[in-house]
Design a protein around this motif. Structure first.
Motif, mmCIF file in Angstrom:
data_model
loop_
_atom_site.group_PDB
_atom_site.id
_atom_site.type_symbol
_atom_site.label_atom_id
_atom_site.label_comp_id
_atom_site.label_asym_id
_atom_site.label_seq_id
_atom_site.Cartn_x
_atom_site.Cartn_y
_atom_site.Cartn_z
ATOM 1 N N ARG A 1 0.802 -1.128 -0.006
ATOM 2 C CA ARG A 1 -0.002 0.131 0.172
ATOM 3 C C ARG A 1 0.708 1.114 -0.103
ATOM 4 N NH1 ARG A 1 -5.403 1.603 1.976
ATOM 5 N NH2 ARG A 1 -5.372 3.729 1.516
ATOM 6 N N LEU B 1 2.531 1.427 -3.579
ATOM 7 C CA LEU B 1 1.664 1.992 -4.540
ATOM 8 C C LEU B 1 1.310 3.542 -4.762
ATOM 9 C CD1 LEU B 1 -1.350 -0.804 -4.382
ATOM 10 C CD2 LEU B 1 0.596 -0.584 -5.979
ATOM 11 N N GLN B 2 1.235 4.161 -3.321
ATOM 12 C CA GLN B 2 1.151 5.727 -3.456
ATOM 13 C C GLN B 2 2.230 5.902 -3.757
ATOM 14 O OE1 GLN B 2 -1.392 7.143 -0.302
ATOM 15 N NE2 GLN B 2 -0.253 8.974 -0.434
ATOM 16 N N ALA C 1 0.811 4.399 -8.361
ATOM 17 C CA ALA C 1 0.161 3.255 -9.193
ATOM 18 C C ALA C 1 -1.313 3.636 -9.530
ATOM 19 C CB ALA C 1 0.555 1.836 -8.646
ATOM 20 N N ASP C 2 -2.023 2.609 -10.302
ATOM 21 C CA ASP C 2 -3.310 2.745 -10.694
ATOM 22 C C ASP C 2 -4.202 2.193 -9.651
ATOM 23 O OD1 ASP C 2 -5.873 2.936 -11.751
ATOM 24 O OD2 ASP C 2 -5.426 1.292 -13.356
ATOM 25 N N PHE C 3 -5.012 2.890 -8.766
ATOM 26 C CA PHE C 3 -5.725 2.400 -7.505
ATOM 27 C C PHE C 3 -7.076 1.941 -8.015
ATOM 28 C CE2 PHE C 3 -2.453 4.479 -4.968
ATOM 29 C CZ PHE C 3 -2.552 3.748 -3.662
ATOM 30 N N ASN D 1 -7.016 -0.517 -10.236
ATOM 31 C CA ASN D 1 -6.405 -2.046 -10.501
ATOM 32 C C ASN D 1 -6.945 -3.136 -9.605
ATOM 33 O OD1 ASN D 1 -4.647 -4.383 -10.424
ATOM 34 N ND2 ASN D 1 -3.452 -3.476 -11.839
ATOM 35 N N SER E 1 -4.681 -3.365 -6.501
ATOM 36 C CA SER E 1 -4.581 -2.404 -5.854
ATOM 37 C C SER E 1 -5.799 -2.243 -5.018
ATOM 38 C CB SER E 1 -4.585 -1.188 -6.674
ATOM 39 O OG SER E 1 -3.305 -1.214 -7.467
ATOM 40 N N GLN E 2 -7.043 -2.420 -5.554
ATOM 41 C CA GLN E 2 -8.231 -2.284 -4.751
ATOM 42 C C GLN E 2 -8.447 -3.368 -3.556
ATOM 43 O OE1 GLN E 2 -11.249 -0.531 -5.273
ATOM 44 N NE2 GLN E 2 -9.560 0.874 -6.099
ATOM 45 N N LEU F 1 0.358 -3.756 -12.542
ATOM 46 C CA LEU F 1 0.740 -3.174 -11.381
ATOM 47 C C LEU F 1 2.449 -3.434 -11.078
ATOM 48 C CD1 LEU F 1 -0.640 -1.908 -8.909
ATOM 49 C CD2 LEU F 1 -0.669 -4.385 -7.991
#
Length: 197
Positions: A26, A29-30, A34-36, A38, A41-42, A139
């Motif tokens: 997490r 990703l920030q 990254a594409d949240f 995805n 990511s969710q 990702l």
């Protein structure tokens, strides 16, 4: 130490380390923007939201640094180390500062290993499935790109051959082996306290 305690340590470290990995992902990703949206990511957002929501009220983000995720990762690692010490029959009371330092080192080591294995996956995917639209592949690519960009700026263009991952692997290994592992050894960190060291 009894066999039951050893089994408990294994189970707790395995489950705790899995959640620690999700929390650190997490943070990453920030960090890499990254594409949240995805699906992976969710999943990471949903898995970490219950613990991060109250922490975000106290610990704000600093630009792309999700400080609450980073603090949560260190706290989880610290709790795992305390639980392991208790199960081994030691009282962690007098060693909290040392355990905090070890927790930071262990989280840093895991952080580097995430990039290391993401690079391996990225290299393999570039051979077997270049340009894949699989959510996991996308990702991994989003995690690796910001890390590889500085190497690509320095290294000469060799046409279709991208050697930047080789130098990225070397940089990660140098930092992990000669900084993180050495610091852990110098501070007397037992290896059983973290599976990532």
């Amino acid at each position: 130490m009894s066999g039951l305690n050893e089994a408990l340590i294994y189970v707790i470290q395995t489950l705790g380390s899995f959640y620690l990995l999700i929390v650190l992902l997490r943070f990453i990703l920030q960090l890499v923007r990254a594409d949240f949206y995805n699906p992976l990511s969710q999943f990471i957002v949903r898995a970490t939201h219950p613990l991060l929501k109250p922490m975000r009220r106290v610990i704000p983000s600093l630009g792309s640094l999700d400080l609450s995720s980073l603090v949560l990762a260190i706290v989880i690692q610290l709790l795992l180390m305390i639980i392991v010490l208790v199960l081994m029959g030691y009282g962690p009371g007098g060693y909290l500062l040392q355990l905090l330092v070890w927790s930071i080192l262990a989280v840093t080591s895991l952080f580097l290993k995430i990039f290391f294995f993401a690079l391996i996956i990225s290299v393999i995917l570039s051979w077997v499935a270049p340009g894949s639209f699989n959510p996991a592949a996308q990702l991994v690519q989003q995690i690796c790109e910001p890390f590889l960009a500085p190497f690509r700026r320095i290294l000469p263009n060799l046409g279709g051959l991208d050697i930047s991952p080789i130098f990225a692997f070397m940089a990660i290994n140098l930092i992990d082996r000669f900084v993180i592992v050495r610091l852990a050894a110098e501070t007397g960190m037992p290896q059983i306290l973290s599976p990532f060291m």
